[in-house]
Scaffold this motif. Structure first.
Motif, mmCIF file in Angstrom:
data_model
loop_
_atom_site.group_PDB
_atom_site.id
_atom_site.type_symbol
_atom_site.label_atom_id
_atom_site.label_comp_id
_atom_site.label_asym_id
_atom_site.label_seq_id
_atom_site.Cartn_x
_atom_site.Cartn_y
_atom_site.Cartn_z
ATOM 1 N N GLY A 1 61.655 45.165 33.312
ATOM 2 C CA GLY A 1 61.804 46.286 34.265
ATOM 3 C C GLY A 1 60.646 47.254 34.306
ATOM 4 N N MET B 1 56.881 44.785 38.405
ATOM 5 C CA MET B 1 57.352 44.782 39.789
ATOM 6 C C MET B 1 58.683 45.543 39.935
ATOM 7 S SD MET B 1 58.233 41.282 41.759
ATOM 8 C CE MET B 1 59.838 40.988 41.073
ATOM 9 N N ASN C 1 55.183 45.710 26.506
ATOM 10 C CA ASN C 1 54.110 46.705 26.420
ATOM 11 C C ASN C 1 54.681 48.120 26.226
ATOM 12 O OD1 ASN C 1 52.240 48.765 27.567
ATOM 13 N ND2 ASN C 1 50.903 46.991 27.740
ATOM 14 N N LEU D 1 60.453 44.401 23.202
ATOM 15 C CA LEU D 1 60.606 43.102 22.542
ATOM 16 C C LEU D 1 60.131 41.988 23.457
ATOM 17 C CD1 LEU D 1 63.428 41.051 23.168
ATOM 18 C CD2 LEU D 1 64.385 43.301 22.902
ATOM 19 N N TYR E 1 61.156 38.573 24.937
ATOM 20 C CA TYR E 1 62.417 37.823 25.071
ATOM 21 C C TYR E 1 62.282 36.350 24.717
ATOM 22 C CZ TYR E 1 60.675 37.499 29.977
ATOM 23 O OH TYR E 1 59.919 37.325 31.107
ATOM 24 N N SER F 1 58.834 33.953 43.865
ATOM 25 C CA SER F 1 58.273 32.919 44.725
ATOM 26 C C SER F 1 57.745 31.707 43.956
ATOM 27 C CB SER F 1 57.164 33.514 45.579
ATOM 28 O OG SER F 1 56.412 34.415 44.815
ATOM 29 N N LEU F 2 57.306 31.911 42.724
ATOM 30 C CA LEU F 2 56.791 30.780 41.947
ATOM 31 C C LEU F 2 57.875 29.740 41.705
ATOM 32 C CD1 LEU F 2 54.428 32.346 39.268
ATOM 33 C CD2 LEU F 2 53.829 30.923 41.233
ATOM 34 N N ILE G 1 61.525 45.193 47.457
ATOM 35 C CA ILE G 1 62.232 44.454 46.401
ATOM 36 C C ILE G 1 63.276 45.362 45.741
ATOM 37 C CG2 ILE G 1 61.940 43.364 44.136
ATOM 38 C CD1 ILE G 1 59.234 42.260 45.206
#
Ligand SMILES: NC(=O)c1ccc[n+]([C@@H]2O[C@H](COP(=O)([O-])OP(=O)(O)OC[C@H]3O[C@@H](n4cnc5c(N)ncnc54)[C@H](OP(=O)(O)O)[C@@H]3O)[C@@H](O)[C@H]2O)c1
Length: 211
Positions: free
Chosen positions: A31, A34, A55, A78, A80, A137-138, A186
């Motif tokens: 979160g 993007m 980060n 953390l 994931y 999209s990937l 988004i």
């Protein structure tokens, strides 16, 4: 007494900074990029939004911005892909802040196990949880996520209500080429998906196609 000088400035504050248990608790996995604005938007609708990312600077910035706006963000630093750490963190999160009502999961396809670990933990909650799986999209390009397999995984956890949110393309005018969504679009789309509670929700006017 707390010695503030001893707290590293680049670390997000400990989640123990929040004393009261929230009435409504959301979790956003990934979160700070993007979905940064989505984290803030959900913090206006839930008492507490826990946010997972690696980060610490980006988490700290988000926490600070929320704080100044009178909103509660719980930064969880953390990776994931670290399955043991993820499991411990989810356990601690539920003990400390109670059940999660809504999850927005923006999880990269190289961490497939993360979905299973999260679903397993959420399934043990006292209340059901709405799980919004954001597919970018990937996903369409590489077919890295098998949608049916993902649905079958979540079907094993009855307390976890699974929803797919697909990022599509926006067409401003009939003559225009479809374009990528903005981060603002988004965020609006994810909030609309949560409000709709639909099993499948497309953000944009058309799905992305690489063929
Ligand atoms: N369809 C559309 O219209 C549209 C529009 C815009 C963007 N997009 C998609 O969005 C993508 C851009 O987003 P992005 O994924 O590159 O970056 P991003 O938006 O920064 O999302 C990644 C988020 O997940 C966190 N994260 C990543 N790996 C993690 C891990 N192992 N453990 C914990 N947290 C982790 C990141 O924080 P940390 O790095 O701090 O961990 C960040 O919060 C583009 O590739 C595109 O496909 C699509």
């Amino acid at each position: 007494m707390v010695d503030n000088d001893s707290v590293p400035q680049d670390q997000p504050p400990s989640s123990t900074d929040f004393s009261a248990k929230p009435q409504s608790h959301a979790l956003i996995i990934g979160g700070t990029g993007m979905l940064r604005e989505t984290s803030l938007a959900l913090a206006t609708r839930y008492d507490l939004v826990s946010v997972i990312a690696r980060n610490s600077n980006r988490l700290n910035d988000l926490w600070e911005e929320a704080l100044h706006a009178g909103l509660r963000i719980n930064p969880l630093q953390l990776d994931y892909k670290d399955e043991e750490h993820l499991a411990t963190c989810l356990q601690d999160l539920q003990t400390q802040f109670g059940p999660v009502k809504t999850v927005v999961a923006w999880i990269k396809s190289n961490a497939e196990e993360a979905n299973a670990i999260i679903a397993q933990h959420l399934n043990q909650q006292s209340i059901p949880v709405e799980y919004y799986d954001v597919l970018g999209s990937l996903h369409y390009k590489d077919f890295e996520v098998d949608e049916e397999e993902r649905e079958a995984l979540f079907a094993r956890y009855p307390q976890v209500h699974y929803h797919q949110v697909k990022l599509g393309l926006r067409q401003d005018d009939t003559d225009d080429e479809p374009r990528w969504l903005t981060y603002e679009e988004i965020t609006e789309g994810i909030v609309a998906a949560i409000d709709s509670r639909e099993d499948e929700f497309l953000i944009g006017d058309s799905e992305v196609s690489y063929f």
